[in-house]
Design a protein around this motif. Structure first.
Motif, short mmCIF file in Angstrom:
data_model
loop_
_atom_site.label_atom_id
_atom_site.label_comp_id
_atom_site.label_asym_id
_atom_site.label_seq_id
_atom_site.Cartn_x
_atom_site.Cartn_y
_atom_site.Cartn_z
N GLN A 91 0.80 -1.22 0.00
CA GLN A 91 0.00 0.00 0.00
C GLN A 91 0.84 1.28 0.00
OE1 GLN A 91 -2.79 -0.51 3.31
NE2 GLN A 91 -2.92 -2.68 2.78
N ALA A 92 2.15 1.14 0.13
CA ALA A 92 3.01 2.32 0.21
C ALA A 92 3.11 3.03 -1.14
CB ALA A 92 4.41 1.92 0.68
N THR A 93 3.24 4.33 -1.09
CA THR A 93 3.46 5.13 -2.30
C THR A 93 4.88 4.91 -2.81
OG1 THR A 93 2.02 6.83 -1.36
CG2 THR A 93 3.36 7.48 -3.25
N ARG A 94 5.02 4.79 -4.13
CA ARG A 94 6.35 4.67 -4.72
C ARG A 94 7.16 5.93 -4.42
NH1 ARG A 94 2.65 2.11 -7.70
NH2 ARG A 94 3.20 0.30 -8.97
N MET A 95 8.46 5.76 -4.19
CA MET A 95 9.30 6.90 -3.85
C MET A 95 9.31 7.94 -4.97
SD MET A 95 11.05 8.33 -1.52
CE MET A 95 11.24 6.97 -0.36
N SER A 96 9.26 7.49 -6.22
CA SER A 96 9.25 8.44 -7.34
C SER A 96 8.02 9.32 -7.31
CB SER A 96 9.31 7.68 -8.68
OG SER A 96 8.20 6.80 -8.82
N VAL A 97 6.92 8.80 -6.78
CA VAL A 97 5.68 9.57 -6.67
C VAL A 97 5.68 10.44 -5.42
CG1 VAL A 97 3.17 9.43 -6.49
CG2 VAL A 97 4.41 7.84 -7.99
N SER A 98 6.06 9.86 -4.28
CA SER A 98 6.04 10.63 -3.03
C SER A 98 7.00 11.81 -3.09
CB SER A 98 6.37 9.72 -1.84
OG SER A 98 7.62 9.11 -1.98
N ALA A 99 8.07 11.69 -3.88
CA ALA A 99 8.99 12.82 -4.04
C ALA A 99 8.28 14.00 -4.71
CB ALA A 99 10.21 12.40 -4.84
N HIS A 100 7.42 13.71 -5.69
CA HIS A 100 6.65 14.78 -6.34
C HIS A 100 5.66 15.40 -5.36
CE1 HIS A 100 7.85 14.67 -10.61
NE2 HIS A 100 8.13 13.41 -10.37
N HIS A 101 5.01 14.57 -4.56
CA HIS A 101 4.08 15.10 -3.57
C HIS A 101 4.81 16.01 -2.58
CE1 HIS A 101 1.34 12.43 -5.34
NE2 HIS A 101 1.43 11.40 -4.52
N ALA A 102 5.94 15.53 -2.08
CA ALA A 102 6.70 16.32 -1.10
C ALA A 102 7.14 17.65 -1.69
CB ALA A 102 7.90 15.51 -0.62
N GLY A 103 7.53 17.62 -2.95
CA GLY A 103 7.94 18.86 -3.61
C GLY A 103 6.83 19.89 -3.65
N ARG A 104 5.61 19.43 -3.80
CA ARG A 104 4.49 20.37 -3.82
C ARG A 104 4.33 21.05 -2.46
NH1 ARG A 104 -1.28 20.33 -6.68
NH2 ARG A 104 -0.16 19.06 -8.21
N PHE A 105 4.45 20.29 -1.37
CA PHE A 105 4.37 20.89 -0.03
C PHE A 105 5.49 21.92 0.17
CE2 PHE A 105 1.84 17.10 0.71
CZ PHE A 105 0.88 17.53 1.61
N ALA A 106 6.70 21.55 -0.26
CA ALA A 106 7.85 22.45 -0.08
C ALA A 106 7.68 23.72 -0.89
CB ALA A 106 9.13 21.73 -0.47
N ARG A 107 7.24 23.60 -2.14
CA ARG A 107 7.07 24.79 -3.00
C ARG A 107 5.98 25.72 -2.47
NH1 ARG A 107 7.80 20.74 -6.82
NH2 ARG A 107 5.55 20.58 -7.21
#
Length: 396
Positions: free
Chosen positions: A80-96
């Motif tokens: 059920q875990a998010t792929r790291m390649s995807v979670s990195a994009h999500h995290a980038g949105r929070f940071a931006r």
């Protein structure tokens, strides 16, 4: 994973054994390693925990890359875990968005929290399952005080000092190994609660890609995501995490590259065209986001039939949002004459794709009795009222 296995695993002895093992991939590997560890005097619970984790780490490499070798998992948590390649994009949105502290409600084994913390954000990670929360705490330990892990439920978590939330509602029954999907009405926390929270605080809510579009909250951004040909999730973004003027988005990740198509809303489709020299298969996220029309216009193409998400045209055009094939010919869709035609062309390796027809590609393949050295792709679809087979070559 039960508490006894967790207790056996979270010891210096177990971690030393685990880190010293060669990859455990096959059942033969399991038997060999178990025999060796038992012969060395290690107890059955310890051996079971260590060997099980070694197998999970091997599988996890597809999602977490080099991070997998330093993490702990349950089978269900990994699935059920998010792929790291995807979670990195999500995290980038929070940071931006300039957000500094994020609550990951339903953090699982900590994959999304890991990506958030890696970008320097402070994280409050919460999971309702005690064992899973303990594994998340282990996986997130390199980030020290920047990450706080709690065993608790989303609905009662105090969000004082939190700038935004990431919500991954449980869409399967509870458990650490075998689980089954539940109806949207049975998600935990409930979607009514999640959407209400997201109306008050910037949020990203992870859902299945087939989630009912009519049930999405108004004014949110809906982003569908494809990874290496598979449509993996839908994220609903609200508040400052939702981009101005974007109601629909499709993110396509392949290998090390990522491309995104956005629009204020669903885009109109192009008119149906007769089959041309090229066939284009849009990414699943493009189809789910209903942005096929924009991709068609960029390719100078149109759909082969109403409600069929294959595009056709005569221009040798390419797009990161679709896979392109060169059409060879149309063939009978009936298995017997089709099998004869494929044998005449020496096709022994055949990729079968279908839309708008009720066939099982695996069973259909058996009826074709393929032989030969050539390879091709076969599209079985509906054009008008007629079932049609299109023989084509994939273009790289």
């Amino acid at each position: 994973m039960e508490h006894a296995e967790l207790d056996a695993l979270l010891t210096p002895e177990a971690m030393t054994l685990l880190d010293g093992l060669d990859p455990v991939q096959t059942t033969n590997d399991v038997a060999r390693v178990v025999t060796r560890l038992r012969a060395a005097g290690h107890g059955p619970e310890l051996v079971s925990a260590v060997v099980g984790q070694s197998r999970l780490r091997h599988r996890a490499a597809a999602k977490f890359g080099e991070f997998a070798g330093r993490m702990l998992f349950t089978r269900a948590g990994l699935e059920q875990a998010t792929r790291m390649s995807v979670s990195a994009h999500h995290a980038g949105r929070f940071a931006r968005a300039g957000l500094r502290r994020v609550a990951d409600l339903g953090c699982g084994i900590g994959g999304d929290s890991l990506a958030l913390a890696a970008l320097g954000l402070d994280v409050l990670a919460v999971d309702a399952d005690e064992v899973t929360a303990a594994l998340a705490a282990y996986n997130l330990r390199p980030f020290g005080d920047a990450v706080e892990v709690r065993h608790g439920i989303a609905e009662t978590t105090a969000l004082d000092g939190v700038d935004a939330v990431w919500l991954d509602p449980a869409r399967r029954t509870t458990g650490h190994s075998e689980t089954r999907r539940v109806r949207a009405d049975d998600y935990s926390p409930s979607l009514d609660w999640a959407f209400e929270l997201a109306s008050r605080i910037p949020a990203g809510i992870k859902l299945g890609p087939a989630h009912d579009r009519d049930a999405l909250p108004e004014g949110s951004e809906a982003q569908w995501i494809s990874v290496d040909g598979s449509t993996v999730e839908l994220v609903v973004w609200t508040g400052t995490l939702a981009r101005d003027g974007v109601g629909r988005a499709a993110l396509v990740i392949r290998g090390g590259s990522a491309h995104e198509l956005t629009a204020p809303a669903d885009t109109p489709d192009e008119p149906v065209r007769e089959l041309g020299a090229f066939l284009h298969e849009p990414e699943g996220s493009i189809i789910r986001a209903r942005l096929i029309g924009d991709v068609a216009r960029s390719l100078g193409a149109g759909p082969v039939a109403e409600q069929i998400a294959y595009l056709t045209g005569d221009a040798d055009a390419r797009s990161p949002f679709a896979t392109t094939f060169r059409v060879r010919e149309t063939l009978p869709a009936d298995p017997k004459p089709l099998a004869r035609a494929l044998r005449e062309r020496g096709i022994g390796t055949l990729e079968i794709k279908k839309r708008g027809v009720d066939i099982d590609p695996a069973e259909f393949r058996k009826k074709l009795k393929l032989s030969g050295t050539e390879k091709a792709t076969l599209f079985v679809t509906r054009i008008g009222a007629r079932r049609t087979a299109i023989l084509a070559d994939r273009l790289e």
